[in-house]
Design a protein around this motif. Structure first.
Motif, PDB file in Angstrom:
ATOM      1  N   GLY A 164     -15.236  28.751   2.349  1.00 53.81           N
ATOM      2  CA  GLY A 164     -15.518  28.421   3.744  1.00 53.81           C
ATOM      3  C   GLY A 164     -14.712  29.296   4.673  1.00 53.81           C
ATOM      4  N   CYS A 165     -15.024  29.190   5.956  1.00 56.26           N
ATOM      5  CA  CYS A 165     -14.382  30.071   6.926  1.00 56.26           C
ATOM      6  C   CYS A 165     -12.941  29.665   7.204  1.00 56.26           C
ATOM      7  N   ARG A 166     -12.714  28.381   7.279  1.00 52.26           N
ATOM      8  CA  ARG A 166     -11.362  27.944   7.611  1.00 52.26           C
ATOM      9  C   ARG A 166     -10.351  28.345   6.533  1.00 52.26           C
ATOM     10  N   PRO A 167     -10.689  28.140   5.249  1.00 47.11           N
ATOM     11  CA  PRO A 167      -9.748  28.611   4.229  1.00 47.11           C
ATOM     12  C   PRO A 167      -9.439  30.107   4.353  1.00 47.11           C
ATOM     13  N   LEU A 219     -12.829  32.858  15.574  1.00 43.35           N
ATOM     14  CA  LEU A 219     -13.436  34.191  15.595  1.00 43.35           C
ATOM     15  C   LEU A 219     -14.390  34.406  14.423  1.00 43.35           C
ATOM     16  N   LEU A 220     -14.187  33.658  13.364  1.00 40.00           N
ATOM     17  CA  LEU A 220     -15.036  33.845  12.187  1.00 40.00           C
ATOM     18  C   LEU A 220     -16.425  33.263  12.446  1.00 40.00           C
ATOM     19  N   PRO A 221     -17.448  33.809  11.787  1.00 36.60           N
ATOM     20  CA  PRO A 221     -18.831  33.443  12.150  1.00 36.60           C
ATOM     21  C   PRO A 221     -19.281  32.073  11.659  1.00 36.60           C
ATOM     22  N   GLN A 222     -18.480  31.416  10.861  1.00 36.86           N
ATOM     23  CA  GLN A 222     -18.803  30.059  10.394  1.00 36.86           C
ATOM     24  C   GLN A 222     -20.089  29.997   9.585  1.00 36.86           C
ATOM     25  N   THR A 223     -20.358  31.041   8.834  1.00 42.22           N
ATOM     26  CA  THR A 223     -21.519  30.961   7.951  1.00 42.22           C
ATOM     27  C   THR A 223     -21.169  30.181   6.696  1.00 42.22           C
ATOM     28  N   ALA A 233     -26.714  22.959  -2.226  1.00 38.55           N
ATOM     29  CA  ALA A 233     -25.953  24.202  -2.061  1.00 38.55           C
ATOM     30  C   ALA A 233     -25.692  24.515  -0.603  1.00 38.55           C
ATOM     31  N   CYS A 234     -26.527  24.029   0.293  1.00 38.67           N
ATOM     32  CA  CYS A 234     -26.429  24.426   1.706  1.00 38.67           C
ATOM     33  C   CYS A 234     -25.175  23.837   2.331  1.00 38.67           C
ATOM     34  N   PRO A 235     -24.273  24.700   2.812  1.00 34.51           N
ATOM     35  CA  PRO A 235     -23.051  24.187   3.429  1.00 34.51           C
ATOM     36  C   PRO A 235     -23.291  23.636   4.828  1.00 34.51           C
ATOM     37  N   MET A 236     -24.477  23.852   5.328  1.00 33.78           N
ATOM     38  CA  MET A 236     -24.754  23.553   6.725  1.00 33.78           C
ATOM     39  C   MET A 236     -25.651  22.332   6.876  1.00 33.78           C
ATOM     40  N   GLN A 285     -18.943  22.369  12.932  1.00 26.69           N
ATOM     41  CA  GLN A 285     -19.033  20.916  13.006  1.00 26.69           C
ATOM     42  C   GLN A 285     -19.851  20.362  11.847  1.00 26.69           C
ATOM     43  N   ARG A 286     -21.001  20.987  11.661  1.00 27.11           N
ATOM     44  CA  ARG A 286     -21.879  20.495  10.602  1.00 27.11           C
ATOM     45  C   ARG A 286     -21.195  20.605   9.249  1.00 27.11           C
ATOM     46  N   PHE A 287     -20.534  21.747   9.055  1.00 23.71           N
ATOM     47  CA  PHE A 287     -19.861  21.975   7.781  1.00 23.71           C
ATOM     48  C   PHE A 287     -18.758  20.947   7.558  1.00 23.71           C
ATOM     49  N   GLU A 288     -17.965  20.744   8.615  1.00 25.15           N
ATOM     50  CA  GLU A 288     -16.862  19.792   8.483  1.00 25.15           C
ATOM     51  C   GLU A 288     -17.386  18.382   8.283  1.00 25.15           C
ATOM     52  N   PHE A 289     -18.468  18.092   8.996  1.00 22.24           N
ATOM     53  CA  PHE A 289     -19.050  16.767   8.837  1.00 22.24           C
ATOM     54  C   PHE A 289     -19.547  16.570   7.406  1.00 22.24           C
ATOM     55  N   ARG A 290     -20.158  17.643   6.901  1.00 24.57           N
ATOM     56  CA  ARG A 290     -20.666  17.577   5.536  1.00 24.57           C
ATOM     57  C   ARG A 290     -19.531  17.353   4.550  1.00 24.57           C
ATOM     58  N   GLN A 291     -18.438  18.111   4.762  1.00 20.76           N
ATOM     59  CA  GLN A 291     -17.274  17.951   3.886  1.00 20.76           C
ATOM     60  C   GLN A 291     -16.789  16.502   3.910  1.00 20.76           C
ATOM     61  N   LYS A 292     -16.704  15.980   5.148  1.00 17.13           N
ATOM     62  CA  LYS A 292     -16.211  14.611   5.298  1.00 17.13           C
ATOM     63  C   LYS A 292     -17.147  13.640   4.586  1.00 17.13           C
TER      64      LYS A 292
END
Lengths: 211, 878
Positions: free
Chosen positions: A61-64, A48-52, A130-133, B461-468
């Motif tokens: 992060g969103c998962r934490p 449900l979280l926007p994953q920004t 810095a970009c998490p994406m 996915q991208r974030f998790e991939f980046r973390q990995k």
């Protein structure tokens, strides 16, 4: 020894004890056999979280944050998700939906994406780190640019830029992402009008100008 | 055979208003000065411009090609020059501007040569689809779905019915009606061609509402006429009329009316074996294939009370709405609004410059009386009219509530997505609620939410991939670091082993170097002694000559010489006293190193032939040693010290073997022991200091030879004594040796230890190395202290036989010094150079290896090598 020769109380105890053992064994087996891996509620909240991954909630992060919510944290710390996200999480958890906690930021009206003014970019790669994406392209001493489709608008890249060449721009409305707006809700001024009161447009306009 | 008609559920009967535009005949409009071709005239990806500004284009020339399979080409509708490719107002509900190709018409209307096809039925499916695709044909009923896609249904779907939609149920619009009247033959031909493309379905139905009798008649007439021609499948074509009702022209509604089948929710007509095409599209396809003429014009209804005349016209695509309206005597003042499409499903155009596009079936410019503004919405009274009117069988009222509350789940559960947005519910609503607006907006929101959800999933996915990826990079770095460390340790251990096995070999590391230095130092006391003795000899010789001169001299010279003689005497005394001091010192230390047998003072005679103070210092030292030996507190202290030393050693060993967490405790214990030892040593020193006072009593006592003593306790005592008697320098050297053995052990352990323990071991080794350094420094300092004692040395070369411990030590030292002295300077030099060269070689190897491995220590190695080379140069130059 004849079983019937036992004292009825002893017999009853034996039977009940036996049953308890049998059911206990069944339950124990079921617990092992149908064990659920991980915490499904965390996944649901994470969905449900926007994953920004912006970290405005105070989590990396969103998962934490989803894990934090699963452990009883407040659900109103996500400005990018806004009230909609709060509502859906509240629905999921069966709690009352609180207002967005202004301490963590305010919900933006329009989504934004980062934009790099490319002729000012010095190619320091700080924003890339810095970009998490991984939504910023570039290399050392090369101009960087944002992949707008992948940018979540978390603005984590704005701060590290040593030359302040990154700005957050509102996502442009295009033919592809344009959508109809909901009609404005029944206005209070209309509440005293009944169906037979239909006016001609001219009359309405005249009234408007008179007013 | 008449086709069975199925009733349409729901629906409304709005005023048809079709007569206005049917009054005047179909006309062809003039060519405007400027034509605007939006790149997005269809559903799907916008086309890609293939012309550039300034290019001359002809009618029918492709100016934009389809961008991907779900797209359609765009063609210029007249000849002219491309004047701009820019954003212009386009007919879209959003009122947004879109990219357009602007063509300035030259009025010549020259066209390309259209490549027709004599027998389109001879072409295969793919060729026909490709022709349709390149003709840029998109659904002309209003939706603009690319026809090539629609006519190329999924391979597993078996199309059994082709429906040609001539329903045109929207009020006001008569474009299809007129088309059916004018081009009925092409429609019949077109639909047989479509049937051919679709692999000859069983039925070909042309559905027309019964409010278009002229169109129906024309179609049936053409059908009869064409039946004579040999058109394949014409026998399966039927013209079906059915009662007028809005919105029977909807694709799904028409299917239901004509076949009774319902398109499943979320499905396509092709899923139930049906394809529907608009009559306009059918004609366009026929023209495109038969005559090679792409879609460059269409029939558009221009209607509304703000026009002087209303009617239908063949309009070149790209003509601005303003231009079209002007042709019909548009009166802007009386116009309420400009609507593209019909009154039910059309949308307002905010800008009259927006051009006519492929989907523009109608331009509606009603007057204010004709189409008043919608009445203000009021509360829903739950009358349920909307549910009765809904042709899709939905519950508009429920959807309304959910739309207001933005409950997307509920909206989806109530099949909002099956809403065709026909507006029947809004039309019947007594409260004038713009229901369809709520549904449109909600649909948009849901789609938006879906896109966002997709995006957020991708982001995750991208974030998790980046973390990995970051984790992996870290792990790799760590592994590399460990490998380097391991290699460095291995090299170190090897070097240590080399140094341990061959002490004479050049010192490859600090330990060996330190050892070598210490060995060199060991010969120093003797050398110093020799120097001191030489100084005394010189002084005496000078004194003798001075005395001689003085005795021979006369007069005032004598006084002069006398002073010189006195000076020489003083100098001699000074030198002698220095030698005396040094001897005293070495007497204390020598018994430990020299042969114990010779230290036995019993055999020593006090008649040592030393010229000055011959007996006193040596005797005194002897006595001191004896005295110390006999001292009971001292003995005790010594014993304590030795046991302490043992304990310390053990504790240190344990500490070395212990786990990391225990090590701290062990080390603390070791530290304590060391402190104790220090205290004890101090005590011993004090006792030693007291010893000279008991000199007199001690002289008579004979010292004990440790080796000759039978009793082990006594022997231990004696040994302790020996240790006690060691000079500070020797003590230091001893401790240095002990440290070196410990270091070697520690390094060995470090090399064999587990990886996790290694850092601790490393630290221990480094500590030991530091200690060694400090000890070396102390030794050096001590040496420096001894230096001033040199000149006082008096010669004892003449004394011949060593008579006591001190002289024996001196003798030995002298011998050593002599041995070293015998070694010629050049030889020494050569040896040193050789060893240095060896060291350099090793260092070079290490450096090379390090460079190969990309070791971090490369710089350090290189520095060391450079230092060694500098040393070598220095030596060589000497």
């Amino acid at each position: 020894m004849d079983i019937s020769s036992l004292h009825p109380l002893v017999l009853a105890l034996l039977v009940l004890g036996g049953l308890a053992l049998v059911f206990g064994a069944i339950l124990g087996f079921a617990a092992v056999r149908y064990k659920i891996e991980g915490n499904p509620i965390v996944d649901q909240i994470d969905n449900l979280l926007p994953q920004t991954q912006c970290g405005q909630c105070g989590h990396p992060g969103c998962r934490p944050y989803a894990e934090g919510i699963a452990n009883g944290e407040e659900i109103n710390k996500c400005p990018p998700g806004g009230q909609d996200t709060i509502n859906s999480i509240a629905d999921l958890l069966g709690v009352d939906a609180p207002e967005l906690d202004a301490e963590h930021g305010t919900e933006s009206e329009l989504p934004t994406v980062a934009y790099i003014r490319e002729d000012e970019c010095i190619g320091c790669t700080k924003c890339i780190q810095a970009c998490p994406m991984d939504a910023i392209l570039g290399a050392a001493k090369q101009m960087h640019t944002v992949i707008a489709d992948e940018c979540t608008g978390c603005d984590l890249c704005v701060e590290p830029c040593p030359v302040d060449c990154i700005e957050m721009r509102e996502v442009e409305v295009t033919m592809q992402n344009w959508k109809w707006q909901l009609p404005s809700p029944l206005a209070a001024v209309n509440s005293d009008i009944i169906a037979s009161d239909r006016q001609t447009p001219q009359e309405t306009k005249q009234e408007d100008t008179a007013a | 055979m008449s086709q069975l008609i199925y009733p349409l559920r729901g629906g409304v009967h709005p005023p048809e208003n079709k007569q206005q535009s049917l009054q005047s005949p179909l006309r062809r409009l003039a060519i405007p000065r400027e034509l605007v071709f939006p790149l997005a005239q269809h559903i799907g990806a916008p086309a890609k411009a293939v012309v550039e500004i300034g290019d001359r284009v002809l009618a029918g020339q492709m100016i934009a090609e389809p961008n991907g399979p779900f797209s359609a080409a765009i063609h210029a509708s007249t000849s002219g020059t491309v004047s701009a490719i820019e954003a212009r107002p386009i007919p879209h509900a959003s009122g947004l501007w879109g990219d357009c190709i602007v063509v300035a018409a030259d009025g010549k209307d020259e066209s390309i040569d259209f490549e027709g096809c004599e027998n389109p039925f001879g072409l295969d499916h793919e060729a026909l689809i490709e022709k349709i695709r390149h003709a840029g044909i998109a659904g002309m009923g209003g939706a603009g779905f690319p026809s090539a896609v629609k006519l190329n249904p999924p391979p597993n779907s078996n199309i059994d019915t082709l429906i040609i939609n001539g329903t045109e149920c929207e009020p006001y619009i008569t474009a299809d009606d007129v088309l059916m009247q004018e081009r009925s033959e092409d429609i019949i031909r077109g639909c047989t061609l479509l049937a051919h493309i679709l692999n000859s379905p069983d039925r070909i139905l042309i559905g027309v509402e019964d409010n278009k009798p002229k169109a129906i008649a024309a179609l049936e007439q053409s059908l009869l006429k064409l039946a004579a021609e040999d058109l394949p499948g014409i026998d399966r074509v039927q013209v079906v009329s059915f009662p007028t009702k809005y919105p029977s022209g909807g694709e799904k509604q028409l299917i239901q009316i004509l076949t009774g089948k319902e398109v499943p929710s979320g499905g396509l007509p092709a899923h139930i074996g049906i394809v529907v095409q608009n009559v306009g599209t059918t004609v366009a396809i026929w023209e495109a294939i038969k005559h090679g003429k792409p879609l460059i014009e269409r029939i558009t209804t221009v209607v509304g009370e703000s026009l002087k005349e209303q009617g239908n016209a063949i309009v070149k695509l790209g003509s601005p709405s303003q231009f079209v309206l002007e042709q019909f005597g548009f009166q802007e003042k009386s116009c309420a609004r400009l609507i593209a499409g019909g009154p039910m499903m059309g949308f307002s155009l905010p800008d009259s410059r927006a051009p006519i596009v492929k989907t523009s079936n109608c331009l509606l410019v009603p007057s204010h009386q004709e189409m008043p503004d919608p009445a203000p919405a009021q509360a829903c009274i739950r009358c349920g009219h909307c549910a009765q009117a809904c042709p899709a069988g939905l519950l508009p009222q429920q959807l309304y509530w959910y739309a207001q509350a933005k409950e997307h789940d509920r909206l989806l559960a109530h099949n909002l997505m099956d809403c065709i947005e026909c507006g029947a519910c809004s039309f019947v609503c007594p409260s004038s609620i713009p229901l369809v607006q709520y549904y449109r907006a909600s649909k948009g929101e849901i789609r938006q939410a879906e896109i966002e959800k997709e995006k957020s999933d991708r982001s995750r996915q991208r974030f998790e991939f980046r973390q990995k990826r970051i984790e992996r990079a870290e792990a790799e770095k760590e592994a590399k670091r460990l490998a380097r460390k391991k290699a460095a340790e291995a090299a170190k251990a090897k070097a240590a082993a080399n140094a341990g096995t061959a002490k004479t070999a050049p010192a490859a590391d600090p330990v060996a170097a330190a050892m070598a230095r210490v060995q060199a130092q060991q010969s120093d006391p003797a050398e110093q002694l020799a120097k001191l003795e030489r100084a005394v000899n010189n002084a005496r010789n000078r004194l003798n000559s001075a005395e001689e001169k003085w005795q021979q001299a006369e007069g005032d010279q004598k006084a002069k010489l006398e002073s010189r003689f006195k000076q020489a005497q003083l100098r001699l005394q000074d030198a002698e006293s220095k030698l005396h001091d040094f001897k005293q010192q070495s007497a204390g230390e020598n018994p430990a190193t020299s042969n114990p047998a010779t230290t036995n003072p019993a055999s020593a005679k006090p008649t040592a032939p030393l010229n000055i103070d011959s007996d006193d210092p040596i005797e005194r030292a002897k006595a001191k040693a004896q005295q110390r030996l006999s001292m009971s507190p001292l003995e005790k202290a010594e014993n304590n010290l030795s046991s302490l030393n043992d304990r310390l050693k053990k504790a240190q060993e344990k500490a070395g073997e212990a786990d990391d967490d225990k090590r701290a405790a062990m080390e603390a214990a070791v530290e304590k022991l060391k402190q104790k030892k220090a205290a004890l040593e101090k005590e011993i020193d004090e006792l030693k200091a007291q010893a000279p006072l008991k000199e007199n009593t001690a002289t008579a006592e004979s010292p004990i030879d440790p080796d000759s003593i039978e009793d082990p306790i006594e022997r231990a005592k004696a040994k302790a004594m020996q240790r006690l008697n060691m000079s500070p320098a020797e003590k230091l050297q001893n401790s240095l040796q002990a440290l070196q053995t410990r270091l070697a052990k520690a390094e060995e352990k470090a090399a064999t230890a587990d990886e996790d323990k290694r850092p601790a071991m490393q630290a221990a080794v480094e500590k030991l190395q530091e200690k060694i350094k400090t000890v070396e420094q102390e030794i050096a300092e001590f040496k420096a202290q001894q230096e001033p004692a040199k000149p006082a040395e008096s010669t004892n070369e003449s004394s011949g036989v060593p008579l006591d411990a001190a002289s024996a030590a001196i003798e030995k030292a002298k011998a050593k010094a002599a041995a070293q002295a015998q070694m010629s300077d050049s030889e020494k030099h050569a040896a040193q150079i050789e060893s240095l060269q060896q060291r350099i070689q090793k260092a070079q190897q290490r450096l090379d290896k390090a460079i190969e491995e990309g070791n971090d220590n490369v710089d350090a190695f290189r520095l060391g090598l450079e230092k060694l080379q500098a040393k070598l140069k220095e030596l060589e130059s000497e």
